[in-house]
Design an enzyme around this catalytic site. Structure first.
Site, PDB file in Angstrom:
ATOM      1  N   ARG A  24       0.833  -1.214   0.000  1.00  7.04           N
ATOM      2  CA  ARG A  24       0.000   0.000   0.000  1.00  7.04           C
ATOM      3  C   ARG A  24       0.865   1.262   0.000  1.00  7.04           C
ATOM      4  O   ARG A  24       0.460   2.295  -0.508  1.00  7.04           O
ATOM      5  CB  ARG A  24      -0.938   0.004   1.214  1.00  7.04           C
ATOM      6  CG  ARG A  24      -2.058  -1.028   1.102  1.00  7.04           C
ATOM      7  CD  ARG A  24      -3.155  -0.777   2.119  1.00  7.04           C
ATOM      8  NE  ARG A  24      -2.711  -0.968   3.491  1.00  7.04           N
ATOM      9  CZ  ARG A  24      -2.678  -2.142   4.126  1.00  7.04           C
ATOM     10  NH1 ARG A  24      -3.067  -3.246   3.491  1.00  7.04           N
ATOM     11  NH2 ARG A  24      -2.281  -2.233   5.371  1.00  7.04           N
ATOM     12  N   SER A  41      -0.777 -16.720   5.712  1.00  2.00           N
ATOM     13  CA  SER A  41      -1.896 -15.957   6.253  1.00  2.00           C
ATOM     14  C   SER A  41      -3.086 -16.810   6.690  1.00  2.00           C
ATOM     15  O   SER A  41      -4.201 -16.602   6.240  1.00  2.00           O
ATOM     16  CB  SER A  41      -2.353 -14.950   5.181  1.00  2.00           C
ATOM     17  OG  SER A  41      -3.178 -13.992   5.775  1.00  2.00           O
ATOM     18  N   ASN A  44      -4.258 -18.627  12.937  1.00  2.00           N
ATOM     19  CA  ASN A  44      -3.837 -19.561  14.005  1.00  2.00           C
ATOM     20  C   ASN A  44      -4.720 -19.418  15.247  1.00  2.00           C
ATOM     21  O   ASN A  44      -4.936 -20.379  15.962  1.00  2.00           O
ATOM     22  CB  ASN A  44      -2.349 -19.482  14.402  1.00  2.00           C
ATOM     23  CG  ASN A  44      -1.674 -18.241  13.959  1.00  2.00           C
ATOM     24  OD1 ASN A  44      -2.337 -17.237  13.721  1.00  2.00           O
ATOM     25  ND2 ASN A  44      -0.372 -18.287  13.830  1.00  2.00           N
ATOM     26  N   CYS A  45      -5.266 -18.215  15.442  1.00  4.51           N
ATOM     27  CA  CYS A  45      -6.120 -18.025  16.623  1.00  4.51           C
ATOM     28  C   CYS A  45      -7.416 -18.835  16.513  1.00  4.51           C
ATOM     29  O   CYS A  45      -8.088 -19.082  17.517  1.00  4.51           O
ATOM     30  CB  CYS A  45      -6.460 -16.550  16.800  1.00  4.51           C
ATOM     31  SG  CYS A  45      -5.001 -15.511  16.805  1.00  4.51           S
ATOM     32  N   PRO A 280      21.028  -2.714  10.180  1.00  3.56           N
ATOM     33  CA  PRO A 280      20.153  -1.648   9.659  1.00  3.56           C
ATOM     34  C   PRO A 280      19.327  -2.047   8.439  1.00  3.56           C
ATOM     35  O   PRO A 280      18.428  -1.305   8.053  1.00  3.56           O
ATOM     36  CB  PRO A 280      21.134  -0.525   9.308  1.00  3.56           C
ATOM     37  CG  PRO A 280      22.482  -1.146   9.262  1.00  3.56           C
ATOM     38  CD  PRO A 280      22.455  -2.364  10.115  1.00  3.56           C
ATOM     39  N   ALA A 284      12.424  -6.978  12.376  1.00  8.22           N
ATOM     40  CA  ALA A 284      11.808  -8.208  12.902  1.00  8.22           C
ATOM     41  C   ALA A 284      10.553  -7.847  13.681  1.00  8.22           C
ATOM     42  O   ALA A 284      10.496  -6.803  14.341  1.00  8.22           O
ATOM     43  CB  ALA A 284      12.796  -8.962  13.805  1.00  8.22           C
ATOM     44  N   ASP A 287       5.998 -12.720  17.315  1.00  7.79           N
ATOM     45  CA  ASP A 287       6.344 -13.546  18.475  1.00  7.79           C
ATOM     46  C   ASP A 287       7.849 -13.706  18.669  1.00  7.79           C
ATOM     47  O   ASP A 287       8.295 -14.082  19.752  1.00  7.79           O
ATOM     48  CB  ASP A 287       5.753 -14.960  18.308  1.00  7.79           C
ATOM     49  CG  ASP A 287       4.237 -14.976  18.407  1.00  7.79           C
ATOM     50  OD1 ASP A 287       3.641 -13.899  18.607  1.00  7.79           O
ATOM     51  OD2 ASP A 287       3.651 -16.070  18.267  1.00  7.79           O
ATOM     52  N   TYR A 431     -23.735   4.492  27.163  1.00 14.15           N
ATOM     53  CA  TYR A 431     -24.716   3.952  28.111  1.00 14.15           C
ATOM     54  C   TYR A 431     -26.133   3.981  27.554  1.00 14.15           C
ATOM     55  O   TYR A 431     -26.616   5.014  27.075  1.00 14.15           O
ATOM     56  CB  TYR A 431     -24.705   4.713  29.449  1.00 14.15           C
ATOM     57  CG  TYR A 431     -25.952   4.389  30.256  1.00 14.15           C
ATOM     58  CD1 TYR A 431     -26.187   3.078  30.671  1.00 14.15           C
ATOM     59  CD2 TYR A 431     -26.917   5.352  30.521  1.00 14.15           C
ATOM     60  CE1 TYR A 431     -27.349   2.745  31.355  1.00 14.15           C
ATOM     61  CE2 TYR A 431     -28.086   5.021  31.209  1.00 14.15           C
ATOM     62  CZ  TYR A 431     -28.298   3.707  31.614  1.00 14.15           C
ATOM     63  OH  TYR A 431     -29.441   3.368  32.263  1.00 14.15           O
TER      64      TYR A 431
HETATM   65  P1  FAD Z   1       3.151 -16.644  13.044  1.00 15.79           P
HETATM   66  O1  FAD Z   1       1.810 -16.099  12.788  1.00 15.79           O
HETATM   67  O2  FAD Z   1       3.253 -17.931  13.772  1.00 15.79           O
HETATM   68  O3  FAD Z   1       3.888 -16.803  11.665  1.00 15.79           O
HETATM   69  C1  FAD Z   1       5.205 -17.263  11.588  1.00 15.79           C
HETATM   70  C2  FAD Z   1       5.360 -18.069  10.311  1.00 15.79           C
HETATM   71  O4  FAD Z   1       6.725 -18.087   9.967  1.00 15.79           O
HETATM   72  C3  FAD Z   1       4.953 -19.517  10.481  1.00 15.79           C
HETATM   73  O5  FAD Z   1       3.926 -19.870   9.591  1.00 15.79           O
HETATM   74  C4  FAD Z   1       6.221 -20.305  10.189  1.00 15.79           C
HETATM   75  O6  FAD Z   1       5.979 -21.489   9.433  1.00 15.79           O
HETATM   76  C5  FAD Z   1       7.018 -19.325   9.357  1.00 15.79           C
HETATM   77  N1  FAD Z   1       8.470 -19.517   9.449  1.00 15.79           N
HETATM   78  C6  FAD Z   1       9.218 -19.661  10.575  1.00 15.79           C
HETATM   79  N2  FAD Z   1      10.511 -19.787  10.242  1.00 15.79           N
HETATM   80  C7  FAD Z   1      10.588 -19.725   8.903  1.00 15.79           C
HETATM   81  C8  FAD Z   1      11.649 -19.809   7.983  1.00 15.79           C
HETATM   82  N3  FAD Z   1      12.916 -19.962   8.391  1.00 15.79           N
HETATM   83  N4  FAD Z   1      11.377 -19.727   6.675  1.00 15.79           N
HETATM   84  C9  FAD Z   1      10.109 -19.550   6.233  1.00 15.79           C
HETATM   85  N5  FAD Z   1       9.045 -19.479   7.065  1.00 15.79           N
HETATM   86  C10 FAD Z   1       9.289 -19.558   8.388  1.00 15.79           C
HETATM   87  N6  FAD Z   1      -3.130 -14.337  19.705  1.00 15.79           N
HETATM   88  C11 FAD Z   1      -4.093 -13.473  20.065  1.00 15.79           C
HETATM   89  O7  FAD Z   1      -3.834 -12.270  20.157  1.00 15.79           O
HETATM   90  N7  FAD Z   1      -5.373 -13.906  20.321  1.00 15.79           N
HETATM   91  C12 FAD Z   1      -5.713 -15.219  20.211  1.00 15.79           C
HETATM   92  O8  FAD Z   1      -6.870 -15.580  20.424  1.00 15.79           O
HETATM   93  C13 FAD Z   1      -4.717 -16.139  19.870  1.00 15.79           C
HETATM   94  N8  FAD Z   1      -5.001 -17.453  19.783  1.00 15.79           N
HETATM   95  C14 FAD Z   1      -4.035 -18.316  19.388  1.00 15.79           C
HETATM   96  C15 FAD Z   1      -4.348 -19.664  19.299  1.00 15.79           C
HETATM   97  C16 FAD Z   1      -3.377 -20.570  18.906  1.00 15.79           C
HETATM   98  C17 FAD Z   1      -3.710 -22.013  18.826  1.00 15.79           C
HETATM   99  C18 FAD Z   1      -2.071 -20.121  18.568  1.00 15.79           C
HETATM  100  C19 FAD Z   1      -1.022 -21.093  18.124  1.00 15.79           C
HETATM  101  C20 FAD Z   1      -1.750 -18.789  18.670  1.00 15.79           C
HETATM  102  C21 FAD Z   1      -2.727 -17.872  19.087  1.00 15.79           C
HETATM  103  N9  FAD Z   1      -2.435 -16.519  19.213  1.00 15.79           N
HETATM  104  C22 FAD Z   1      -3.408 -15.646  19.601  1.00 15.79           C
HETATM  105  C23 FAD Z   1      -1.074 -16.013  18.980  1.00 15.79           C
HETATM  106  C24 FAD Z   1      -0.926 -15.449  17.575  1.00 15.79           C
HETATM  107  O9  FAD Z   1      -1.366 -16.382  16.650  1.00 15.79           O
HETATM  108  C25 FAD Z   1       0.527 -15.110  17.333  1.00 15.79           C
HETATM  109  O10 FAD Z   1       0.925 -14.173  18.299  1.00 15.79           O
HETATM  110  C26 FAD Z   1       0.779 -14.517  15.964  1.00 15.79           C
HETATM  111  O11 FAD Z   1       0.404 -15.420  14.967  1.00 15.79           O
HETATM  112  C27 FAD Z   1       2.258 -14.178  15.810  1.00 15.79           C
HETATM  113  O12 FAD Z   1       2.525 -13.747  14.527  1.00 15.79           O
HETATM  114  P2  FAD Z   1       3.959 -14.034  13.869  1.00 15.79           P
HETATM  115  O13 FAD Z   1       3.922 -13.484  12.505  1.00 15.79           O
HETATM  116  O14 FAD Z   1       5.012 -13.589  14.802  1.00 15.79           O
HETATM  117  O15 FAD Z   1       4.064 -15.613  13.830  1.00 15.79           O
END
Ligand code: FAD
Length: 570
Positions: A24, A41, A44-45, A280, A284, A287, A431
């Site tokens: 965008r 995309s 996971n939640c 630079p 990141a 999580d 309210y």
């Molecule tokens: P992710 O969304 O996990 O994405 C990381 C991706 O990177 C993964 O798909 C992985 O395969 C890929 N990857 C890793 N290393 C490499 C590599 N070397 N090369 C290529 N790809 C790679 N959060 C909330 O706020 N509310 C909720 O209700 C909630 N419920 C959840 C329920 C579950 C079961 C889970 C597992 C998580 C939940 N979370 C929730 C947490 C939330 O999903 C994560 O905080 C969020 O997805 C983090 O985003 P991210 O991009 O850091 O990691």
């Protein structure tokens, strides 16, 4: 000038958000996302709900496909491509095509790491048995569903009673399994204070979930390679045809570490306020990173989707040269379990006690979510924690059937903006009878807290009770008192208090309780204005039951005799 080349590692929450925002902002940039899993995309939640069949169509978990990324955003997504190395000097990444087992290199101008976290799988005997699962991906959730079906599973053990553990407990119960939660801490929902978690615990029991607290898993036992039970350190054994490990996650930092990027004390990737790493050209998010807690100022890991998405947007802005700054996190989170909503933001009281921060107070209120005369009103339990010296809001936790998340959201924003309890008193909130109360629970909590700071009411701390040397006065009705009371407390119902002041001692503090802290507040006002040193035990008898389920330690009992003789003498 040639188009900027941005490569993104990880294609789910942070990675996908960052890619879309970049597009965008910069129509010319070349954006490529590498995702080692089969889907970018995905939600996971939503995975626990797919296991429980509340979401029955797996396709609903796919928020966007590689096709959509290509056609709508002109972003290339390479699934089943794992980034296995970063060559920082050449600004190249090394990629393994998992389908072809081939390795190639790609050059970048900017690199974004959003590799997420990995579920912890404690190295205990039997952890590799069939039927022991963690939950992070769509294939994980599919495997759990299939396992339950194929093995006709009847009993499940969920290890860990945090947010995901509780969601899984509900979803497994929804599928008809008998569920046991085993939790190492002495409470479920460890981010909450124990007395707040108690409401959740009781609700789990009411919904036929067994909960085994304060005991860690020692081993998984099985037969013919399949799990059959879980044994704890204390020797307790729980039958389970399926075991879900939900004991937390650790940041996925292998790539960053091998590339020599700086990590922080919590072993997450260290970033600055624009999400830039120690290199630079590399950002990141999500999580995998450590960020500052807005309340404590400490670096922390908060593996939640909200921060991941906001950080992704900030990284994209920064890459495109816009000023952007991440404000930090306060661990605002919500979870639904069997119709109960549990939400929290900011710091807990136990955390403040751990870091020996005594400059705080905590109050409890138990209002209804909307006007009690309008049908369907439900009581919620709200705890507000604030700085004693200036009223700054530090944290809040709430449990209830309705309207809980809305109140925590308001308080969360108040914390982010550095608001005080006096601001909560004055907050102007929606309210109408079906939606709230003219004095919203947030206002009410602010008012009670502000009363404390203005000196209108003094609070007593539950932790000080065993050695407080105070006269304990219970102002509930006699019938309530008969059903149970704080050790050594003397009962004078609130409506009789003015007539019976002569029964109370003037030479020691009086700590007053009722059921939840409301009537005791009125009592404290009466007593203070009559010259007594009165203090409110906020949270009331309900809170006593959680703090001291076995009563006061016996060594403290002499106070009791002294107290009742004082009362009789009076
Ligand atoms: P992710 O969304 O996990 O994405 C990381 C991706 O990177 C993964 O798909 C992985 O395969 C890929 N990857 C890793 N290393 C490499 C590599 N070397 N090369 C290529 N790809 C790679 N959060 C909330 O706020 N509310 C909720 O209700 C909630 N419920 C959840 C329920 C579950 C079961 C889970 C597992 C998580 C939940 N979370 C929730 C947490 C939330 O999903 C994560 O905080 C969020 O997805 C983090 O985003 P991210 O991009 O850091 O990691």
């Amino acid at each position: 000038m040639s188009a900027k080349r941005v490569l993104i590692v990880g294609g789910v929450a942070g990675g996908a958000s960052c890619a879309a925002r970049l597009r965008r902002l910069d129509e010319q940039a070349e954006i490529v996302v590498f995702e080692k899993g089969p889907y970018p995309s995905f939600a996971n939640c939503g995975l626990p709900y797919y296991v429980g069949d509340a979401i029955s169509d797996e396709a609903k978990l796919l928020v966007a496909t590689p096709d959509l990324f290509r056609t709508r955003f002109n972003i290339e997504v390479r699934t089943e491509h794992e980034v296995v190395g970063i060559h920082r000097e050449e600004r190249k990444i090394e990629v393994k095509d998992l389908r072809m087992a081939s390795v190639y290199h790609e050059a970048y101008d900017a690199l974004v790491l959003s590799p997420g976290a990995v579920p912890i799988r404690p190295p205990l005997p039997g952890v590799s048995l069939g039927g022991v699962f963690t939950l992070r991906t769509i294939p994980d959730s599919r495997a759990i569903r299939e396992w339950i079906q194929r093995s006709n599973a009847k009993r499940a053990v969920v290890v860990g009673g945090g947010f995901i553990g509780l969601e899984m407990a509900e979803d497994l119960a929804r599928r008809g399994l008998k569920v046991t939660i085993v939790e190492m801490c002495d409470q479920v929902m460890p981010p909450l204070d124990r007395e707040m978690a108690e409401y959740v615990y009781v609700h789990l029991l009411d919904n036929h979930v067994s909960v085994h607290l304060a005991d860690a898993v020692a081993r998984f036992e099985g037969s013919e390679g399949l799990v059959t039970s879980v044994e704890t350190k204390s020797g307790a054994r729980f039958q389970g045809d399926v075991v879900i490990l939900s004991v937390g996650v650790k940041p996925e930092t292998k790539l960053a570490k091998e590339a020599g990027l700086e990590l922080g004390p919590r072993r997450g990737i260290r970033v600055d306020e624009s999400m830039k790493t120690s290199d630079p050209s590399i950002w990141a998010v999500g999580d995998a990173v450590e960020v500052r807690d807005t309340v404590t100022g400490e670096f922390c890991l908060v593996p939640l989707a909200g921060p991941a998405n906001r950080q992704a947007r900030i990284a994209a802005d920064a890459i495109c040269g816009r000023p952007a700054r991440f404000r930090g996190v306060q661990a605002t989170a919500v979870c639904g379990v069997f119709g109960l909503t549990v939400a929290t933001t900011g710091v807990s009281e136990k955390r403040l006690l751990q870091v020996k921060n005594a400059d705080y107070e905590a109050v409890y209120v138990h209002p209804t979510d909307h006007a009690s005369y309008y049908p369907g009103a439900k009581v919620m339990h709200l705890k507000l924690i604030f700085r004693r010296s200036d009223g700054l809001v530090l944290g809040a936790q709430a449990v209830g059937e309705q309207g809980v998340e809305r109140r925590i959201d308001v308080i969360s924003f108040a914390i982010q903006k550095g608001a005080t309890v006096f601001d909560l008193e004055e907050a102007e909130l929606c309210y109408a009878p079906q939606f709230g109360t003219a004095k919203d629970p947030v206002n009410l909590a602010g008012m009670v807290a502000a009363n404390v700071l203005r000196g209108d009411v003094s609070l007593a701390r539950w932790s000080d009770l065993p050695h407080c040397g105070a006269f304990l006065l219970d102002v509930r009705e006699e019938e309530e008192f008969r059903r149970g009371s704080i050790d050594c407390a003397v009962n004078i119902p609130l409506d009789q208090l003015r007539q019976r002041l002569c029964e109370l001692p003037r030479d020691c503090p009086i700590w007053v309780n009722c059921a939840r802290g409301h009537r005791s507040y009125y009592a404290v006002r009466i007593l203070q204005q009559s010259g007594f040193a009165a203090h409110n035990l906020s949270g009331g008898y309900n809170t006593w039951e959680v703090w001291y389920p076995d009563g006061l330690p016996s060594s403290e009992a002499p106070q009791a005799e002294e107290q009742s003789s004082q009362s009789r003498a009076a």
